[in-house]
Design a protein around this motif. Structure first.
Motif, PDB file in Angstrom:
ATOM      1  N   SER A 325      -5.647  -3.749 -11.566  1.00  0.00           N
ATOM      2  CA  SER A 325      -4.256  -4.085 -11.908  1.00  0.00           C
ATOM      3  C   SER A 325      -3.325  -2.967 -11.463  1.00  0.00           C
ATOM      4  N   TYR A 326      -2.141  -3.360 -11.038  1.00  0.00           N
ATOM      5  CA  TYR A 326      -1.114  -2.362 -10.731  1.00  0.00           C
ATOM      6  C   TYR A 326      -0.443  -1.946 -12.030  1.00  0.00           C
ATOM      7  N   LYS A 327      -0.214  -2.983 -12.895  1.00  0.00           N
ATOM      8  CA  LYS A 327       0.417  -2.688 -14.188  1.00  0.00           C
ATOM      9  C   LYS A 327      -0.591  -3.017 -15.276  1.00  0.00           C
ATOM     10  N   PRO A 331      -3.952  -7.990 -14.561  1.00  0.00           N
ATOM     11  CA  PRO A 331      -4.874  -7.853 -13.428  1.00  0.00           C
ATOM     12  C   PRO A 331      -4.497  -8.748 -12.248  1.00  0.00           C
ATOM     13  N   VAL A 332      -4.512  -8.140 -11.074  1.00  0.00           N
ATOM     14  CA  VAL A 332      -4.261  -8.896  -9.837  1.00  0.00           C
ATOM     15  C   VAL A 332      -5.597  -9.439  -9.341  1.00  0.00           C
ATOM     16  N   LEU A 333      -6.649  -8.618  -9.440  1.00  0.00           N
ATOM     17  CA  LEU A 333      -8.015  -9.087  -9.184  1.00  0.00           C
ATOM     18  C   LEU A 333      -8.719  -9.085 -10.530  1.00  0.00           C
ATOM     19  N   GLY A 350      -5.105 -18.295   0.256  1.00  0.00           N
ATOM     20  CA  GLY A 350      -4.690 -18.461  -1.145  1.00  0.00           C
ATOM     21  C   GLY A 350      -3.186 -18.322  -1.229  1.00  0.00           C
ATOM     22  N   LYS A 351      -2.646 -18.706  -2.396  1.00  0.00           N
ATOM     23  CA  LYS A 351      -1.188 -18.694  -2.566  1.00  0.00           C
ATOM     24  C   LYS A 351      -0.640 -17.280  -2.412  1.00  0.00           C
ATOM     25  N   SER A 352       0.643 -17.210  -2.059  1.00  0.00           N
ATOM     26  CA  SER A 352       1.296 -15.914  -1.924  1.00  0.00           C
ATOM     27  C   SER A 352       1.222 -15.170  -3.263  1.00  0.00           C
ATOM     28  N   GLY A 353       0.837 -13.900  -3.208  1.00  0.00           N
ATOM     29  CA  GLY A 353       0.771 -13.084  -4.423  1.00  0.00           C
ATOM     30  C   GLY A 353      -0.543 -13.209  -5.175  1.00  0.00           C
ATOM     31  N   CYS A 354      -1.526 -13.928  -4.596  1.00  0.00           N
ATOM     32  CA  CYS A 354      -2.785 -14.104  -5.347  1.00  0.00           C
ATOM     33  C   CYS A 354      -3.705 -12.883  -5.217  1.00  0.00           C
ATOM     34  N   GLY A 355      -3.330 -11.909  -4.387  1.00  0.00           N
ATOM     35  CA  GLY A 355      -4.106 -10.664  -4.340  1.00  0.00           C
ATOM     36  C   GLY A 355      -4.908 -10.453  -3.070  1.00  0.00           C
ATOM     37  N   LYS A 356      -4.590 -11.180  -1.997  1.00  0.00           N
ATOM     38  CA  LYS A 356      -5.367 -11.051  -0.753  1.00  0.00           C
ATOM     39  C   LYS A 356      -5.241  -9.641  -0.165  1.00  0.00           C
ATOM     40  N   SER A 357      -3.996  -9.174  -0.031  1.00  0.00           N
ATOM     41  CA  SER A 357      -3.806  -7.834   0.557  1.00  0.00           C
ATOM     42  C   SER A 357      -4.389  -6.762  -0.359  1.00  0.00           C
ATOM     43  N   THR A 358      -4.282  -6.973  -1.657  1.00  0.00           N
ATOM     44  CA  THR A 358      -4.826  -6.000  -2.611  1.00  0.00           C
ATOM     45  C   THR A 358      -6.339  -5.884  -2.423  1.00  0.00           C
ATOM     46  N   LEU A 359      -6.984  -7.030  -2.219  1.00  0.00           N
ATOM     47  CA  LEU A 359      -8.441  -7.034  -2.014  1.00  0.00           C
ATOM     48  C   LEU A 359      -8.802  -6.163  -0.798  1.00  0.00           C
ATOM     49  N   TYR A 366      -8.069   2.290  -0.617  1.00  0.00           N
ATOM     50  CA  TYR A 366      -6.673   2.593  -0.910  1.00  0.00           C
ATOM     51  C   TYR A 366      -6.499   2.986  -2.374  1.00  0.00           C
ATOM     52  N   TYR A 367      -7.191   2.258  -3.243  1.00  0.00           N
ATOM     53  CA  TYR A 367      -7.111   2.540  -4.680  1.00  0.00           C
ATOM     54  C   TYR A 367      -8.509   2.837  -5.221  1.00  0.00           C
ATOM     55  N   SER A 368      -8.562   3.779  -6.149  1.00  0.00           N
ATOM     56  CA  SER A 368      -9.879   4.104  -6.715  1.00  0.00           C
ATOM     57  C   SER A 368     -10.005   3.640  -8.167  1.00  0.00           C
ATOM     58  N   ASP A 477      -4.562  -8.539   8.482  1.00  0.00           N
ATOM     59  CA  ASP A 477      -3.771  -8.948   7.324  1.00  0.00           C
ATOM     60  C   ASP A 477      -2.514  -9.656   7.832  1.00  0.00           C
ATOM     61  N   GLU A 478      -2.632 -10.947   7.986  1.00  0.00           N
ATOM     62  CA  GLU A 478      -1.567 -11.765   8.593  1.00  0.00           C
ATOM     63  C   GLU A 478      -1.131 -11.157   9.917  1.00  0.00           C
ATOM     64  N   GLY A 479      -2.119 -10.687  10.657  1.00  0.00           N
ATOM     65  CA  GLY A 479      -1.876  -9.944  11.896  1.00  0.00           C
ATOM     66  C   GLY A 479      -1.435 -10.807  13.053  1.00  0.00           C
TER      67      GLY A 479
HETATM   68  N1  LIG Z   1       2.160  -1.471  -4.886  1.00  0.00           N
HETATM   69  C1  LIG Z   1       2.301  -2.455  -5.796  1.00  0.00           C
HETATM   70  N2  LIG Z   1       2.739  -2.146  -7.016  1.00  0.00           N
HETATM   71  C2  LIG Z   1       2.864  -3.105  -7.960  1.00  0.00           C
HETATM   72  N3  LIG Z   1       2.564  -4.396  -7.773  1.00  0.00           N
HETATM   73  C3  LIG Z   1       2.111  -4.762  -6.569  1.00  0.00           C
HETATM   74  C4  LIG Z   1       1.960  -3.816  -5.514  1.00  0.00           C
HETATM   75  N4  LIG Z   1       1.484  -4.459  -4.425  1.00  0.00           N
HETATM   76  C5  LIG Z   1       1.359  -5.756  -4.790  1.00  0.00           C
HETATM   77  N5  LIG Z   1       1.724  -5.945  -6.063  1.00  0.00           N
HETATM   78  C6  LIG Z   1       1.687  -7.226  -6.821  1.00  0.00           C
HETATM   79  O1  LIG Z   1       0.338  -7.663  -6.820  1.00  0.00           O
HETATM   80  C7  LIG Z   1       0.268  -9.053  -6.612  1.00  0.00           C
HETATM   81  C8  LIG Z   1      -0.639  -9.349  -5.412  1.00  0.00           C
HETATM   82  O2  LIG Z   1      -0.035  -8.840  -4.245  1.00  0.00           O
HETATM   83  P1  LIG Z   1      -0.738  -8.982  -2.832  1.00  0.00           P
HETATM   84  O3  LIG Z   1       0.146  -8.338  -1.827  1.00  0.00           O
HETATM   85  O4  LIG Z   1      -2.119  -8.524  -2.918  1.00  0.00           O
HETATM   86  O5  LIG Z   1      -0.702 -10.561  -2.632  1.00  0.00           O
HETATM   87  P2  LIG Z   1      -0.996 -11.445  -1.347  1.00  0.00           P
HETATM   88  O6  LIG Z   1      -1.896 -12.534  -1.799  1.00  0.00           O
HETATM   89  O7  LIG Z   1      -1.459 -10.613  -0.226  1.00  0.00           O
HETATM   90  O8  LIG Z   1       0.468 -12.004  -1.060  1.00  0.00           O
HETATM   91  P3  LIG Z   1       1.101 -12.557   0.291  1.00  0.00           P
HETATM   92  O9  LIG Z   1       0.277 -13.717   0.734  1.00  0.00           O
HETATM   93  O10 LIG Z   1       2.483 -12.954  -0.102  1.00  0.00           O
HETATM   94  O11 LIG Z   1       1.095 -11.420   1.262  1.00  0.00           O
HETATM   95  C9  LIG Z   1       1.704  -9.542  -6.440  1.00  0.00           C
HETATM   96  O12 LIG Z   1       2.127 -10.075  -7.665  1.00  0.00           O
HETATM   97  C10 LIG Z   1       2.482  -8.307  -6.108  1.00  0.00           C
HETATM   98  O13 LIG Z   1       3.791  -8.360  -6.622  1.00  0.00           O
END
Ligand SMILES: Nc1ncnc2c1ncn2[C@@H]1O[C@H](COP(=O)(O)OP(=O)(O)OP(=O)(O)O)[C@@H](O)[C@H]1O
Length: 553
Positions: A325-327, A331-333, A350-359, A366-368, A477-479
């Protein structure tokens, strides 16, 4: 080191010569009063030689001290720059880039002006002060004691001002970086500002920021001026005391006129050092917060991950029950599991914001602060050296950074590749297709951040940049989001055809023809991989992916 020794050496010699000038004056006056012409001529020659020597040493001191300051600031800038690049991606992005700019430019300038130059002055004048004390003691211990009494008063001033100045310097340094941050925003946001007619608002905001910046600077200068003014008055008073006591001793017949002249000269070399030292000590102590800031950048140590080196990628990447989780409590994942097998091709959707880039960020260290386990060939990611792991992985992001160089340099990034390797990367990435339209082909300069290229062209260069390095894992990543459907298809198809490449693509493009080329589609929802498999399998299940796919279509 040699320049430190040289500077200290010339500083001592220069101060010694400046102080002993008093002895020369004393002799000249006494000889003149006696009326001995032969001795007077000898003294004249000696004095000329003395002055020439003093000027020459002064020149050498100035030269070596300037060289020393240049070397120290160069080294500081270099170490700060290395420290910044030592940071892992998270630590780097946690700080605004304007702070880095400010640290490597403004803060180092502040250190030069308020620490290095004052420190050298203090050293030079401290030597002068000690030499003067010695000579004064030889000539008149009474006057020496009187002058020391006056100095005690002078010392009180900087100690009172020092703390206040330190606070104001700190505010100024912060104001400096926030001003740079604002400027960076205005220039980078040029297009938005123009198209949304924000100029007037921005001008007002700039005026406000500019005023705040100037005001905080003036706050610092105010205290420095106060310090300088008070020290100057005290200095005059001290010098006058020396002169009047000397005159009194002449009336009483205790010293000669030559000695009085020597005393007047000595009270100058006694007071100036005290004044210079007192004016500069608050500057030196005031700069401590800025030095601490630079120090924190230089001394950054990444100790979150381990030191183990992954020299090759042989089998698979595993994510087991990973939560992140960022906050807090969001949890994002959330208990995510997946396996990425060597040389297979994966599309994460997956839908925008579902956590793909975070994964993907978690995969690349990037994060530990995640829970669960991520492993590369059974090596726990937390034990790996991230810098070395990144030798295995190329990541292409949606926005690509281009250096203001040629297309070739932007692909090779100053490394050497054979023409065959280059041609292969150009073909597979689709760069070949648009090279002909550029004025100088592969040697065309791309402009600041690739402003002479289209978004799609930049992405294709980024793909070539990644392919030429032949790293075993490629993350997209959406490259290819900025290229048209046909080109995206061509690029992804050629990447999918590279046998010895593990490909992980994050995509919003629900093109059946492309998606059917992937070994596995990972559909994410609620912080997990909810469904995975080949496209036909997923569509025939008619569950979550099926709905998502048709909604997108
Ligand atoms: N650095 C950050 N700090 C706080 N919250 C973040 C940060 N990066 C992403 N988030 C939040 O984490 C959630 C997942 O973001 P992420 O970028 O992983 O989604 P995504 O599936 O890749 O989205 P998209 O398809 O729109 O690129 C979102 O709600 C986003 O607002």
């Amino acid at each position: 080191m040699p320049f430190i020794v040289l500077t200290v050496f010339f500083s001592v010699i220069h101060s010694w010569l400046a102080v002993y000038l008093a002895r020369i004056l004393q002799k000249v006056i006494d000889i003149a009063l006696i009326g001995n012409m032969a001795s007077f001529q000898k003294m004249l020659v000696l004095s000329i030689f003395y002055i020439v020597l003093l000027s020459f040493i002064s020149f050498l001191y100035s030269l070596s001290s300037k060289k020393l300051v240049c070397l120290v600031t160069k080294g500081l800038r270099q170490r700060t720059f290395y420290g910044i690049f030592q940071r892992n991606a998270k630590a780097f992005h946690d700080v605004n880039t304007a702070d880095y700019l400010s640290a490597t430019t403004n803060d180092i300038k502040l250190i030069e002006e308020n620490f290095l130059n004052p420190l050298l002055l203090v050293l030079q004048y401290l030597v002068m002060f000690i030499m003067t004390l010695k000579l004064l003691f030889e000539i008149s211990p009474t006057i020496m004691l009187c002058l020391i009494g006056c100095i005690v008063v002078m010392i009180l001033v900087p100690s009172i001002l020092g703390n206040a100045l330190q606070r104001r310097q700190e505010t100024f340094s912060h104001q400096n970086s926030s001003f740079t941050q604002k400027l960076k925003d205005y220039f980078l946001g040029y297009e938005v500002i123009k198209s949304y007619q924000m100029e007037e608002k921005i001008k007002k905001e700039f005026e406000h920021e500019n005023k705040r910046f100037t005001d905080t600077r003036f706050h610092v200068e105010q205290l420095l001026s106060l310090n300088e003014g008070v020290s100057e008055i005290l200095a005059f008073l001290t010098q006058f005391s020396g002169m009047f006591i000397g005159a009194y001793l002449i009336i009483k017949g205790e010293i000669t006129a030559g000695t009085l002249v020597a005393l007047i000269q000595l009270s100058a070399t006694f007071v100036s050092p005290v004044m210079i030292i007192l004016q500069n000590i608050p500057k030196i102590s005031g700069i401590t917060p800025v030095i601490k800031r630079i120090d924190a950048l230089i001394e950054y140590q990444e100790d979150l991950f381990g030191d183990k080196i992954l020299s090759s990628f042989e089998d698979k990447i595993n994510m087991e029950d990973v939560t992140f989780s960022y906050k807090e409590n969001q949890p994002v994942l959330n208990g995510l599991n997946l396996s990425i097998h060597k040389n297979k091709k994966y599309a994460i959707v997956g839908k925008s914001g579902c956590g793909k880039s975070t994964l993907v960020k978690l995969l690349t260290g990037y994060y530990s602060d995640y829970q669960g386990k991520i492993s590369y060939d059974d090596n726990n990611l937390m034990e790996l050296k991230i810098q070395e792991l990144n030798r295995m992985i190329s990541t292409i992001h949606q926005s690509v950074y281009m250096f203001d160089e040629s297309v070739r340099e932007n692909i090779c990034l100053y490394e050497t590749y054979t023409e065959e390797e280059l041609a292969d990367a150009l073909d597979k990435s689709g760069v070949t297709q648009f090279l002909g339209s550029l004025t100088d082909g592969i040697s065309t300069l791309v402009g600041e951040n690739g402003k002479n290229l289209s978004g799609g062209q930049k992405q294709r260069i980024a793909v070539a940049r990644a392919l030429i390095r032949k790293k075993p894992i490629l993350i997209l990543d959406e490259g290819t989001s900025a290229v048209d459907m046909q080109n995206a298809y061509d690029i992804e198809k050629s990447l999918l055809e590279v046998n010895d490449l593990t490909l992980i693509t994050i995509t919003h493009n629900m093109n059946y023809d492309i998606l059917s080329l992937y070994d596995e589609i990972l559909y994410m929802e609620n912080g997990k991989v909810e469904e995975y498999g080949q496209i036909d399998e997923l569509l025939s299940k008619k569950e979550k992916f099926y709905q998502f796919y048709h909604l997108k279509k």
